[in-house]
Scaffold this active site. Structure first.
Site, PDB file in Angstrom:
ATOM      1  N   GLU A   1       1.782 -30.960   7.103  1.00  0.00           N
ATOM      2  CA  GLU A   1       0.597 -31.587   7.950  1.00  0.00           C
ATOM      3  C   GLU A   1       1.058 -32.552   8.937  1.00  0.00           C
ATOM      4  O   GLU A   1       0.799 -32.835  10.023  1.00  0.00           O
ATOM      5  CB  GLU A   1      -0.358 -32.147   7.068  1.00  0.00           C
ATOM      6  CG  GLU A   1      -1.140 -31.125   6.165  1.00  0.00           C
ATOM      7  CD  GLU A   1      -0.390 -31.078   4.882  1.00  0.00           C
ATOM      8  OE1 GLU A   1      -1.283 -30.984   3.910  1.00  0.00           O
ATOM      9  OE2 GLU A   1       0.856 -31.214   4.755  1.00  0.00           O
TER      10      GLU A   1
ATOM     11  N   HIS B   1       5.937 -33.545   4.705  1.00  0.00           N
ATOM     12  CA  HIS B   1       5.170 -32.405   4.602  1.00  0.00           C
ATOM     13  C   HIS B   1       4.572 -31.677   6.012  1.00  0.00           C
ATOM     14  O   HIS B   1       4.642 -32.218   6.885  1.00  0.00           O
ATOM     15  CB  HIS B   1       3.605 -32.974   3.921  1.00  0.00           C
ATOM     16  CG  HIS B   1       4.095 -33.410   2.500  1.00  0.00           C
ATOM     17  ND1 HIS B   1       3.034 -33.988   1.700  1.00  0.00           N
ATOM     18  CD2 HIS B   1       5.063 -33.629   1.813  1.00  0.00           C
ATOM     19  CE1 HIS B   1       3.550 -34.222   0.636  1.00  0.00           C
ATOM     20  NE2 HIS B   1       4.876 -34.039   0.473  1.00  0.00           N
TER      21      HIS B   1
ATOM     22  N   ALA C   1      27.418  -3.353 -17.559  1.00  0.00           N
ATOM     23  CA  ALA C   1      28.778  -3.082 -17.688  1.00  0.00           C
ATOM     24  C   ALA C   1      29.349  -1.787 -18.471  1.00  0.00           C
ATOM     25  O   ALA C   1      28.860  -1.831 -19.442  1.00  0.00           O
ATOM     26  CB  ALA C   1      29.577  -4.453 -18.189  1.00  0.00           C
TER      27      ALA C   1
ATOM     28  N   THR D   1      28.297 -14.465 -19.311  1.00  0.00           N
ATOM     29  CA  THR D   1      28.374 -14.081 -18.106  1.00  0.00           C
ATOM     30  C   THR D   1      29.484 -14.712 -17.258  1.00  0.00           C
ATOM     31  O   THR D   1      30.424 -14.188 -16.517  1.00  0.00           O
ATOM     32  CB  THR D   1      27.152 -13.943 -17.448  1.00  0.00           C
ATOM     33  OG1 THR D   1      26.350 -13.139 -18.120  1.00  0.00           O
ATOM     34  CG2 THR D   1      27.154 -13.573 -15.934  1.00  0.00           C
TER      35      THR D   1
END
Length: 380
Positions: free
Chosen positions: A66, A64, A176, A210
């Site tokens: 800290e 993390h 398209a 797609t």
């Protein structure tokens, strides 16, 4: 130990916390399932204050911020002010909690932008710091900090990621030509900005239509950011994707998940898995937007970019799940027989349409970008 850096004597809580927010932003797209957090440790009085440690949550969510800042500060952390963009974690984990580490390091004060909604911490980090006699300020730049980690907040509170819909269209909203040709509607500069969006998201979603039509790579190909490619997710109810599709052929290099239905062909499933893709069975059939969002959140995804397919776009818009909009517009017209960016929404009134507040507009070459956020949403 890092060398202390001089900061102007007029350095304020606001300025130091803003620098922590800049650090935190670097982690977007890399730290899931954790939030992107920045921490700055500042020693000294109101004159001659200096930064003695900086930290940002590391890829994969550990260590993390800290912990990184404290390691870099070393003994200089004693008596320093900790500026943290999100409440330090309080739950037990390997290596101990961040609030325990800050207490042990002997910091003199903490300035925290916003509380952590994770029920394992939610307020407890602040309470433990105060119980140790450390003065804590909470809420400075809170809106900015909450917006930065909207994805983490939504995953914890709503059981889904923050969702950005990215579209690249002609002036008349087409993606398209009637033949299916779509390369390229927008220019190189706009496409580069789109790749930057990919780098800041945990996962990218496209529909099988797609994937079949364009055979895209769905990776980040900006120089120096190639390692920032998100997890690729394909909604493929009938498992139409071939193992020869580019996203499947490269699944061992860039993680690829295929979302499908319980009745999908078992042989096709085995072929995709053998190629390195992970096939995820949903209850119901995609494009059920809510089910897809919940499944991705359960796997730790906090920031999802939707990029590809009018049906997918319509499903998430109709479900009210699109939080951010990135709409690139090219100065060309494709006509009514071209493919629309968004499939039918079955609206009866204009007032029923999904509505977005404009956050900003930009120009990339000859193309325009409109950034928007869904109206009437509460992040915190």
């Amino acid at each position: 130990m890092a060398t202390a850096e001089a900061v102007s004597p007029g350095g304020t809580d606001d300025a130091y916390l803003r620098s922590a927010l800049v650090l935190a932003r670097r982690g977007l797209g890399r730290v899931w399932p954790n939030p992107a957090v920045g921490c700055v440790l500042v020693a000294g009085g109101h004159t001659g204050r200096r930064i003695v440690g900086r930290g940002v949550t590391q890829p994969g969510g550990r260590p993390h911020a800290e912990a990184i800042a404290l390691e870099r500060a070393g003994r200089a952390a004693r008596g320093a002010v900790a500026y943290v963009t999100l409440e330090p974690c309080a739950h037990d984990r390997a290596g101990g909690s961040c609030c325990a580490a800050l207490i042990e390091a002997g910091i003199g004060r903490a300035v925290i932008a916003c509380e952590d909604p994770d029920p394992r911490t939610n307020g407890q980090g602040v309470a433990r710091l105060r119980a140790a006699g450390i003065p804590v300020t909470v809420g400075l730049l809170g809106e900015e900090a909450a917006a930065l980690n909207e994805g983490f907040f939504r995953r914890v509170r709503d059981g889904r990621p923050m969702i950005t819909l990215k579209l690249a269209t002609s002036l008349d909203g087409r993606i398209a030509a009637p033949s299916g040709d779509s390369r390229w509607i927008t220019g190189e500069e706009a496409r580069a900005r789109g790749h930057l969006l990919r780098a800041s998201h945990d996962a990218i979603l496209a529909g099988s239509a797609t994937a079949l039509a364009d055979d895209p790579s769905l990776t980040c190909r900006l120089p120096g950011l190639e390692d920032r490619s998100p997890v690729r997710v394909i909604a493929d109810r009938r498992l139409r994707l071939s193992p020869d599709a580019l996203v499947i052929r490269t699944a061992r290099q860039t993680p690829t998940w295929v979302l499908t239905s319980p009745d999908a062909d078992a042989q096709r499933r085995r072929a995709l898995e053998a190629a390195g893709a992970e096939v995820v069975t949903l209850a119901g059939a995609p494009p059920d937007a809510a089910a897809m969002a919940a499944a991705l959140a359960a796997r730790g995804i906090t920031r999802l970019l939707i990029e590809g397919g009018g049906e997918i776009a319509a499903a998430f818009l109709a479900a009210g799940l699109v939080d951010r909009l990135a709409w690139f517009t090219a100065p060309r017209i494709l006509g009514g027989d071209a493919t629309p960016a968004v499939a039918a929404l079955a609206l009866q009134r204009v007032s029923d349409a999904p509505t977005f507040a404009v956050l900003g507009r930009g120009c990339f070459g000859d193309d325009f970008l409109t950034d928007g956020t869904r109206r009437s949403q509460d992040i915190r």
